[in-house]
Design an enzyme around this catalytic site. Sequence first.
Site, PDB file in Angstrom:
ATOM      1  N   LYS A 142       0.172   0.330   1.061  1.00 47.39           N
ATOM      2  CA  LYS A 142      -0.595   1.387   1.686  1.00 47.39           C
ATOM      3  C   LYS A 142      -1.126   2.344   0.611  1.00 47.39           C
ATOM      4  O   LYS A 142      -0.490   2.404  -0.445  1.00 47.39           O
ATOM      5  CB  LYS A 142       0.263   2.151   2.708  1.00 47.39           C
ATOM      6  N   HIS A 172       6.704   0.674   2.973  1.00 45.73           N
ATOM      7  CA  HIS A 172       8.059   0.584   2.417  1.00 45.73           C
ATOM      8  C   HIS A 172       9.126   1.140   3.368  1.00 45.73           C
ATOM      9  O   HIS A 172      10.301   0.824   3.227  1.00 45.73           O
ATOM     10  CB  HIS A 172       8.136   1.220   1.022  1.00 45.73           C
ATOM     11  N   LYS A 176      13.546  -0.029   4.682  1.00 48.60           N
ATOM     12  CA  LYS A 176      14.741   0.825   4.672  1.00 48.60           C
ATOM     13  C   LYS A 176      15.756   0.283   5.671  1.00 48.60           C
ATOM     14  O   LYS A 176      15.396  -0.032   6.803  1.00 48.60           O
ATOM     15  CB  LYS A 176      14.385   2.274   5.033  1.00 48.60           C
ATOM     16  N   GLU A 210       9.935  16.246   3.397  1.00 48.28           N
ATOM     17  CA  GLU A 210      10.196  16.053   1.967  1.00 48.28           C
ATOM     18  C   GLU A 210      10.334  17.409   1.312  1.00 48.28           C
ATOM     19  O   GLU A 210       9.629  18.348   1.680  1.00 48.28           O
ATOM     20  CB  GLU A 210       9.033  15.307   1.311  1.00 48.28           C
ATOM     21  N   ASP A 229      -1.473   9.863   4.640  1.00 48.93           N
ATOM     22  CA  ASP A 229      -0.446   9.418   3.688  1.00 48.93           C
ATOM     23  C   ASP A 229       0.848   9.024   4.395  1.00 48.93           C
ATOM     24  O   ASP A 229       1.539   8.109   3.954  1.00 48.93           O
ATOM     25  CB  ASP A 229      -0.171  10.567   2.688  1.00 48.93           C
ATOM     26  N   HIS A 234       3.960   5.300   7.940  1.00 46.78           N
ATOM     27  CA  HIS A 234       5.414   5.388   8.114  1.00 46.78           C
ATOM     28  C   HIS A 234       5.805   5.932   9.493  1.00 46.78           C
ATOM     29  O   HIS A 234       6.657   5.369  10.179  1.00 46.78           O
ATOM     30  CB  HIS A 234       6.037   6.286   7.035  1.00 46.78           C
ATOM     31  N   LYS A 334       5.271  18.074   3.019  1.00 41.05           N
ATOM     32  CA  LYS A 334       5.802  18.213   1.667  1.00 41.05           C
ATOM     33  C   LYS A 334       6.353  19.626   1.521  1.00 41.05           C
ATOM     34  O   LYS A 334       6.010  20.523   2.283  1.00 41.05           O
ATOM     35  CB  LYS A 334       4.694  18.006   0.634  1.00 41.05           C
TER      36      LYS A 334
HETATM   37  C1  BG6 Z   1       4.792   7.385   0.259  1.00 39.53           C
HETATM   38  C2  BG6 Z   1       3.854   8.572   0.232  1.00 39.53           C
HETATM   39  O1  BG6 Z   1       4.247   6.353   1.037  1.00 39.53           O
HETATM   40  O2  BG6 Z   1       6.040   7.783   0.815  1.00 39.53           O
HETATM   41  C3  BG6 Z   1       4.478   9.703  -0.554  1.00 39.53           C
HETATM   42  O3  BG6 Z   1       2.636   8.186  -0.374  1.00 39.53           O
HETATM   43  C4  BG6 Z   1       5.849  10.047  -0.016  1.00 39.53           C
HETATM   44  O4  BG6 Z   1       3.638  10.850  -0.511  1.00 39.53           O
HETATM   45  C5  BG6 Z   1       6.709   8.786   0.072  1.00 39.53           C
HETATM   46  O5  BG6 Z   1       6.452  10.967  -0.910  1.00 39.53           O
HETATM   47  C6  BG6 Z   1       8.026   9.085   0.779  1.00 39.53           C
HETATM   48  O6  BG6 Z   1       8.840   7.953   0.698  1.00 39.53           O
HETATM   49  P1  BG6 Z   1      10.422   8.084   0.749  1.00 39.53           P
HETATM   50  O7  BG6 Z   1      10.919   6.681   0.771  1.00 39.53           O
HETATM   51  O8  BG6 Z   1      10.823   8.826  -0.514  1.00 39.53           O
HETATM   52  O9  BG6 Z   1      10.766   8.867   1.966  1.00 39.53           O
END
Ligand code: BG6
Length: 488
Positions: A142, A172, A176, A210, A229, A234, A334
Amino acid sequence: MDLNTFNLYLFGGTGDLSNRKLIPAIFRQETLGNINNDSEIIGLGSRDISVDDYTSMVQESLTKHFPGFNENDEAWKRFSKRLSYIKIDINSKEDWKNINNIPTNKAVVYYLATPPNLYKQIATCLKENNLIQDNCRVVVEKPIGTDLESAEDINNSLSAGFNETQIYRIDHYLGKEAVQNLLALRFANTIFEKSWSNSAIDHIQITVAEDLGVEDRGGYYDETGALRDMVQNHLLQILCLIAMEPPVSIQSESVRDEKLKVLKSLAPFTEDTIALNSVRAQYLDGISKGEPACAYLDENGVDPKNNTETFVALKLEINNWRWSGVPFYLRTGKRMNSKSSEIVVRYKSVPHNIFSKEAALKPDQLVLRIHPDEGIDLKLNTKQPGVSGYDLEELPLDLNLHDYHELGHQDCYERLLLDVIRGNPSLFVRRDEIEASWKWIDNIINLWKSQDVPMEEYISGGWGPSNADLLLKRDFRSWKNGSSKKSK
Ligand code: BG6
């Protein structure tokens, strides 16, 4: 053909994703003895470097990103022998000829760990140079496009050379453990399914918060924003796993068919609902993890004119029998208070309270924790010990997966990479899912613009703007802020 043995062609082989995630993930599988002898890893990049230079670069990135890496270990000796490097400027016809002798007796994986704007060109060149065979797969990360049109464009270029079964679109979050566990929780147990609907559930919250800001990705992020994003991929994937109907089997097509139905059932926002049911915001300066943190607009690579959101909250509805009348509240941002991702399922209150009116009778709450401390926490009303009356208190049934398994070092890319090699697409996103989610997201972006939905602000280190709280307060509800603590 031995599909567990592979040639992995890493486009962007010297880049950030390869160094931080992909190489450490494959290397860990090497340390566990899961990589077959004849497997090879071929870095591809525009720099004119030798195989020895590339091997040293890989060693350097493992030293940085693989805890406990030791160059004298057998695993590194085996791994370093698998490495080779091909210099390729993707605009040079001549350079494409450097890729040759694609094996037919093992899995061939083309991993495009490059900026997404190169996907189309690389896919086209792979086809034009006859580098695509039945044993080949292509992996893309992505963001796949920035809207429906650009996503279709990328998908069309991929489909021109590869069958859909050869295309692996990574989200991704699907790698998890805690996200995969959502399917186990729902479909390997009977106790939840009967109450998994509007008959018992009041509402559902999905938070992916985050604590970090945009770090060194200001340029990319400013063109993207939190909705594209995080939500388009996600959060919507998590929502699908929570809301979907039971699939016929765990096979990839069954699961993806059900996820797609959820995406198609999302009620579109309208001119009347967009300002009421969505909040977008940017972080101001503040204190993050005990340190002063700058405002989004002061980050490198950020252009105030872009007016990009770093936080989104949405109240959405799923138009089907199971979920009619149950709001789903999604939020991500964020520079929030802490890194915490969880799903909160709030049940309805009991229909009739037989206990004293003063008894603190809270609705049951199921929390599915993705981060930190992957686990499941069910909050129930219990009687406080004592000899007088029925004083109630809410106590947790708390299952922390770390108490049972060593989850420490495993990264989602390990599982996903092995799945590509084994040819298992279950945890990857199908073309129609990507396009259905973009269609829904595009509508929000267009309405934000046409209806002038204001950009709110929030203090770094907090839980987002006050209007995000209002989104729930209006419905006499509130966000659950912060991760559940493990019970002692
Ligand atoms: C990514 C985003 O796909 O996922 C990032 O582009 C984000 O901005 C990240 O920080 C968060 O992933 P995780 O696994 O750390 O929660």
